[in-house]
Motif scaffolding. Structure first.
Motif, PDB file in Angstrom:
ATOM      1  N   ASN A  60     -46.753 -25.205 -65.718  1.00  0.00           N
ATOM      2  CA  ASN A  60     -47.838 -24.271 -65.636  1.00  0.00           C
ATOM      3  C   ASN A  60     -48.346 -24.310 -67.255  1.00  0.00           C
ATOM      4  O   ASN A  60     -47.556 -24.155 -68.154  1.00  0.00           O
ATOM      5  CB  ASN A  60     -47.300 -22.961 -65.151  1.00  0.00           C
ATOM      6  CG  ASN A  60     -46.815 -23.114 -63.921  1.00  0.00           C
ATOM      7  OD1 ASN A  60     -47.977 -23.249 -62.810  1.00  0.00           O
ATOM      8  ND2 ASN A  60     -45.651 -23.048 -63.583  1.00  0.00           N
ATOM      9  N   LYS A  61     -49.613 -23.990 -67.473  1.00  0.00           N
ATOM     10  CA  LYS A  61     -50.349 -23.793 -68.667  1.00  0.00           C
ATOM     11  C   LYS A  61     -50.135 -22.475 -69.141  1.00  0.00           C
ATOM     12  O   LYS A  61     -50.875 -21.575 -68.385  1.00  0.00           O
ATOM     13  CB  LYS A  61     -51.405 -24.509 -68.963  1.00  0.00           C
ATOM     14  CG  LYS A  61     -51.814 -24.648 -70.411  1.00  0.00           C
ATOM     15  CD  LYS A  61     -51.022 -25.586 -71.010  1.00  0.00           C
ATOM     16  CE  LYS A  61     -51.604 -26.058 -72.331  1.00  0.00           C
ATOM     17  NZ  LYS A  61     -51.011 -26.811 -73.178  1.00  0.00           N
ATOM     18  N   VAL A  62     -49.353 -21.998 -70.060  1.00  0.00           N
ATOM     19  CA  VAL A  62     -49.394 -20.648 -70.502  1.00  0.00           C
ATOM     20  C   VAL A  62     -50.020 -20.455 -72.036  1.00  0.00           C
ATOM     21  O   VAL A  62     -49.512 -21.246 -72.987  1.00  0.00           O
ATOM     22  CB  VAL A  62     -47.904 -20.006 -70.477  1.00  0.00           C
ATOM     23  CG1 VAL A  62     -47.843 -18.636 -71.083  1.00  0.00           C
ATOM     24  CG2 VAL A  62     -47.295 -20.009 -69.097  1.00  0.00           C
ATOM     25  N   GLU A  63     -50.791 -19.502 -72.216  1.00  0.00           N
ATOM     26  CA  GLU A  63     -51.390 -19.377 -73.320  1.00  0.00           C
ATOM     27  C   GLU A  63     -50.459 -19.044 -74.411  1.00  0.00           C
ATOM     28  O   GLU A  63     -49.989 -17.769 -74.276  1.00  0.00           O
ATOM     29  CB  GLU A  63     -52.670 -18.733 -73.487  1.00  0.00           C
ATOM     30  CG  GLU A  63     -53.425 -18.632 -74.887  1.00  0.00           C
ATOM     31  CD  GLU A  63     -54.654 -17.707 -74.927  1.00  0.00           C
ATOM     32  OE1 GLU A  63     -55.513 -17.787 -75.991  1.00  0.00           O
ATOM     33  OE2 GLU A  63     -55.031 -17.282 -73.962  1.00  0.00           O
ATOM     34  N   ILE A  64     -50.253 -19.649 -75.436  1.00  0.00           N
ATOM     35  CA  ILE A  64     -49.337 -19.250 -76.524  1.00  0.00           C
ATOM     36  C   ILE A  64     -50.251 -18.902 -77.707  1.00  0.00           C
ATOM     37  O   ILE A  64     -50.508 -19.799 -78.653  1.00  0.00           O
ATOM     38  CB  ILE A  64     -48.163 -20.249 -76.887  1.00  0.00           C
ATOM     39  CG1 ILE A  64     -47.411 -20.424 -75.828  1.00  0.00           C
ATOM     40  CG2 ILE A  64     -47.403 -20.041 -77.952  1.00  0.00           C
ATOM     41  CD1 ILE A  64     -46.550 -19.456 -75.246  1.00  0.00           C
ATOM     42  N   ASP A  65     -50.684 -17.855 -77.930  1.00  0.00           N
ATOM     43  CA  ASP A  65     -51.505 -17.237 -78.903  1.00  0.00           C
ATOM     44  C   ASP A  65     -50.941 -16.900 -80.228  1.00  0.00           C
ATOM     45  O   ASP A  65     -51.732 -16.764 -81.222  1.00  0.00           O
ATOM     46  CB  ASP A  65     -52.490 -15.976 -78.412  1.00  0.00           C
ATOM     47  CG  ASP A  65     -51.497 -14.873 -78.160  1.00  0.00           C
ATOM     48  OD1 ASP A  65     -50.143 -14.850 -78.297  1.00  0.00           O
ATOM     49  OD2 ASP A  65     -52.047 -13.923 -77.659  1.00  0.00           O
ATOM     50  N   GLN A  66     -49.789 -17.296 -80.307  1.00  0.00           N
ATOM     51  CA  GLN A  66     -48.873 -16.945 -81.711  1.00  0.00           C
ATOM     52  C   GLN A  66     -48.198 -18.200 -81.930  1.00  0.00           C
ATOM     53  O   GLN A  66     -46.926 -18.287 -81.788  1.00  0.00           O
ATOM     54  CB  GLN A  66     -48.194 -15.843 -81.702  1.00  0.00           C
ATOM     55  CG  GLN A  66     -48.752 -14.495 -81.469  1.00  0.00           C
ATOM     56  CD  GLN A  66     -49.827 -14.109 -82.286  1.00  0.00           C
ATOM     57  OE1 GLN A  66     -49.514 -14.422 -83.574  1.00  0.00           O
ATOM     58  NE2 GLN A  66     -50.850 -13.587 -82.001  1.00  0.00           N
ATOM     59  N   PRO A  67     -48.951 -19.455 -82.045  1.00  0.00           N
ATOM     60  CA  PRO A  67     -48.182 -20.857 -82.230  1.00  0.00           C
ATOM     61  C   PRO A  67     -47.121 -20.975 -83.273  1.00  0.00           C
ATOM     62  O   PRO A  67     -46.370 -21.823 -83.268  1.00  0.00           O
ATOM     63  CB  PRO A  67     -49.470 -21.671 -82.225  1.00  0.00           C
ATOM     64  CG  PRO A  67     -50.653 -20.965 -83.023  1.00  0.00           C
ATOM     65  CD  PRO A  67     -50.298 -19.602 -82.267  1.00  0.00           C
ATOM     66  N   GLN A  68     -47.379 -20.074 -84.340  1.00  0.00           N
ATOM     67  CA  GLN A  68     -46.617 -20.279 -85.570  1.00  0.00           C
ATOM     68  C   GLN A  68     -45.254 -19.748 -85.072  1.00  0.00           C
ATOM     69  O   GLN A  68     -44.035 -20.176 -85.666  1.00  0.00           O
ATOM     70  CB  GLN A  68     -47.015 -19.548 -86.574  1.00  0.00           C
ATOM     71  CG  GLN A  68     -46.954 -17.899 -86.518  1.00  0.00           C
ATOM     72  CD  GLN A  68     -47.940 -17.015 -85.814  1.00  0.00           C
ATOM     73  OE1 GLN A  68     -48.846 -18.148 -84.949  1.00  0.00           O
ATOM     74  NE2 GLN A  68     -47.875 -16.000 -86.004  1.00  0.00           N
ATOM     75  N   GLY A  69     -45.011 -19.018 -84.033  1.00  0.00           N
ATOM     76  CA  GLY A  69     -43.822 -18.631 -83.554  1.00  0.00           C
ATOM     77  C   GLY A  69     -43.341 -18.949 -82.167  1.00  0.00           C
ATOM     78  O   GLY A  69     -42.337 -18.790 -81.606  1.00  0.00           O
ATOM     79  N   SER A  70     -44.329 -19.844 -81.553  1.00  0.00           N
ATOM     80  CA  SER A  70     -44.135 -20.245 -80.222  1.00  0.00           C
ATOM     81  C   SER A  70     -43.997 -19.005 -79.273  1.00  0.00           C
ATOM     82  O   SER A  70     -43.355 -19.265 -78.278  1.00  0.00           O
ATOM     83  CB  SER A  70     -42.832 -21.401 -79.920  1.00  0.00           C
ATOM     84  OG  SER A  70     -43.235 -22.564 -81.154  1.00  0.00           O
ATOM     85  N   SER A  98     -46.290 -15.665 -76.789  1.00  0.00           N
ATOM     86  CA  SER A  98     -47.375 -14.812 -76.623  1.00  0.00           C
ATOM     87  C   SER A  98     -47.396 -13.429 -77.021  1.00  0.00           C
ATOM     88  O   SER A  98     -46.374 -12.721 -77.086  1.00  0.00           O
ATOM     89  CB  SER A  98     -47.442 -15.076 -75.091  1.00  0.00           C
ATOM     90  OG  SER A  98     -48.576 -14.142 -74.695  1.00  0.00           O
ATOM     91  N   SER A  99     -48.456 -13.091 -77.435  1.00  0.00           N
ATOM     92  CA  SER A  99     -48.429 -11.567 -77.854  1.00  0.00           C
ATOM     93  C   SER A  99     -48.749 -10.520 -76.578  1.00  0.00           C
ATOM     94  O   SER A  99     -48.927  -9.303 -76.673  1.00  0.00           O
ATOM     95  CB  SER A  99     -49.746 -11.554 -78.656  1.00  0.00           C
ATOM     96  OG  SER A  99     -51.046 -11.551 -77.921  1.00  0.00           O
ATOM     97  N   VAL A 100     -48.530 -11.099 -75.297  1.00  0.00           N
ATOM     98  CA  VAL A 100     -48.783 -10.317 -73.899  1.00  0.00           C
ATOM     99  C   VAL A 100     -47.820  -9.282 -73.980  1.00  0.00           C
ATOM    100  O   VAL A 100     -46.708  -9.292 -74.529  1.00  0.00           O
ATOM    101  CB  VAL A 100     -48.416 -11.255 -72.535  1.00  0.00           C
ATOM    102  CG1 VAL A 100     -47.401 -11.599 -72.630  1.00  0.00           C
ATOM    103  CG2 VAL A 100     -48.938 -10.507 -71.574  1.00  0.00           C
ATOM    104  N   ASP A 101     -48.241  -8.054 -73.558  1.00  0.00           N
ATOM    105  CA  ASP A 101     -47.333  -6.828 -73.318  1.00  0.00           C
ATOM    106  C   ASP A 101     -46.557  -7.191 -72.032  1.00  0.00           C
ATOM    107  O   ASP A 101     -47.117  -7.075 -71.041  1.00  0.00           O
ATOM    108  CB  ASP A 101     -48.035  -5.563 -73.188  1.00  0.00           C
ATOM    109  CG  ASP A 101     -47.235  -4.508 -73.273  1.00  0.00           C
ATOM    110  OD1 ASP A 101     -45.918  -4.672 -72.960  1.00  0.00           O
ATOM    111  OD2 ASP A 101     -47.885  -3.202 -73.288  1.00  0.00           O
ATOM    112  N   VAL A 102     -45.259  -7.493 -72.033  1.00  0.00           N
ATOM    113  CA  VAL A 102     -44.259  -7.700 -70.991  1.00  0.00           C
ATOM    114  C   VAL A 102     -44.136  -6.743 -70.108  1.00  0.00           C
ATOM    115  O   VAL A 102     -43.733  -6.958 -68.976  1.00  0.00           O
ATOM    116  CB  VAL A 102     -42.921  -8.452 -71.652  1.00  0.00           C
ATOM    117  CG1 VAL A 102     -43.354  -9.779 -72.369  1.00  0.00           C
ATOM    118  CG2 VAL A 102     -42.235  -7.489 -72.563  1.00  0.00           C
TER     119      VAL A 102
END
Length: 351
Positions: free
Chosen positions: A195-205, A207-211
């Motif tokens: 599944n393709k999940v957007e990783i919007d903080q690639p420098q740390g691999s 996501s900034s999503v609120d879990v």
């Protein structure tokens, strides 16, 4: 009198309600709540090396081994009192995060192990550190690593320690992983990298999503996925394959130990000479060498695969400067890494 009884009744109800609130329970709008939940495979003993490679590593299938670590000295001995009794703990420095809900922008603090143990029950502290050398003899390495060929692929190990209630960001690792829980309970919410999940903080691999409260208008990729759920109790171990997205919640006094190793080297090696070692002859962690995650910079396919996971994520092109930051950090923290920079530049140009 009736008023007094009413107050007592309400107080008892609130107390019971709080006691029954499980921090492993995903909030109604939390990550994993909206989608199909699938429990991962559960085993009662470690698979053989052949079975591990054929049935789990190559097809990238996570699994839990129940009670795999229950007889480790770590599981039997690592009380707060025991950890405080070890003299080396007065000087051993550990990294302590200052909030239980992970925020990678928050600075961490360095304390002695003893300082952490004295204060963690009363504070929102979370220790994330390599396993201290003087504790490694208490950890039995899983059977897979009793084969010297595979032991040579070991990269890093970590110890995760809190009084529960921690919540990680959604992220992925570029290594294979075994996580064993010494005390407490954990929930791993896993997403297959197919599944393709957007990783919007690639420098740390990550996501900034609120879990705890997913905004699906910003993260539609997280809606209606299959979420693979892994509930661990004290003594359980889990295999987490390379590049699987995961988010972790912890409950109760909680100590976990994980082991990372080189995925691509394992996938291409000839392991036919590996023999299954009887359990009574299994070696402990102090008898193994860990090469460090920088070793991944020497594996071309590992770096290319990491590029592919990040290219175009978050709508930002993957530039060479961003790539250097992801792998080597800020320029001021790269002394003596000229060879690594040259290797990354060559690989980047090949895409």
């Amino acid at each position: 009198m009736n008023s007094v009884l009413a107050i007592i009744t309400v107080t008892c109800f609130v107390t019971i309600a709080k006691a029954n609130t499980d921090v492993l329970q995903i909030p109604p709008n939390g990550l994993g709540a909206k989608g199909k939940q699938i429990n991962i495979t559960t085993l009662l003993e470690w698979p053989t090396t052949e079975s591990f490679m054929t049935d789990y590593a190559k097809p990238a299938r996570p699994f839990i081994v129940r009670n795999a670590a229950k007889d480790w000295k770590a599981s039997l001995k690592w009380t707060d009192e025991y950890l405080m009794s070890i003299d080396e703990g007065m000087k051993e420095k550990v990294t302590v995060e200052q909030a239980k809900k992970e925020d990678r922008n928050n600075p961490a603090e360095e304390l002695s192990l003893h300082e952490f143990v004295r204060g963690y029950q009363e504070k929102d502290w979370y220790m994330v550190e390599r396993v201290p050398m003087f504790l490694r003899q208490d950890i039995v390495m899983p059977p897979l690593f009793q084969c010297p060929l595979i032991a040579n692929l070991l990269l890093e190990q970590m110890m995760w320690f809190s009084n529960g209630g921690t919540k990680s960001v959604l992220h992925f690792d570029s290594m294979d992983n075994i996580h064993c829980l010494i005390t407490g309970r954990k929930l791993f919410v896993l997403i297959d990298p197919k599944n393709k999940v957007e990783i919007d903080q690639p420098q740390g691999s990550y996501s900034s999503v609120d879990v705890d409260n997913v905004d699906y208008s910003k993260h539609p990729d997280l809606l209606n996925l299959e979420y693979h759920m892994a509930y661990l109790s004290a003594g359980d171990c889990m295999y987490l394959p390379y590049h699987w997205y995961h988010q972790v919640r912890a409950a109760d006094r909680n100590i976990g130990v994980n082991i990372w190793w080189n995925h691509f080297s394992m996938m291409t090696m000839d392991y036919s000479s590996c023999e299954d070692v009887p359990q009574q002859h299994h070696k402990t962690m102090d008898q193994f060498q860990f090469q460090g995650t920088d070793k991944l910079l020497q594996h071309e396919e590992a770096i290319k695969s990491h590029f592919r996971m990040l290219t175009g994520q978050g709508g930002t092109p993957l530039t060479y400067d961003r790539l250097l930051f992801m792998f080597l950090g800020d320029e001021e923290h790269r002394p003596g890494m000229k060879d690594g920079e040259d290797s990354l530049k060559t690989l980047f140009q090949s895409f």
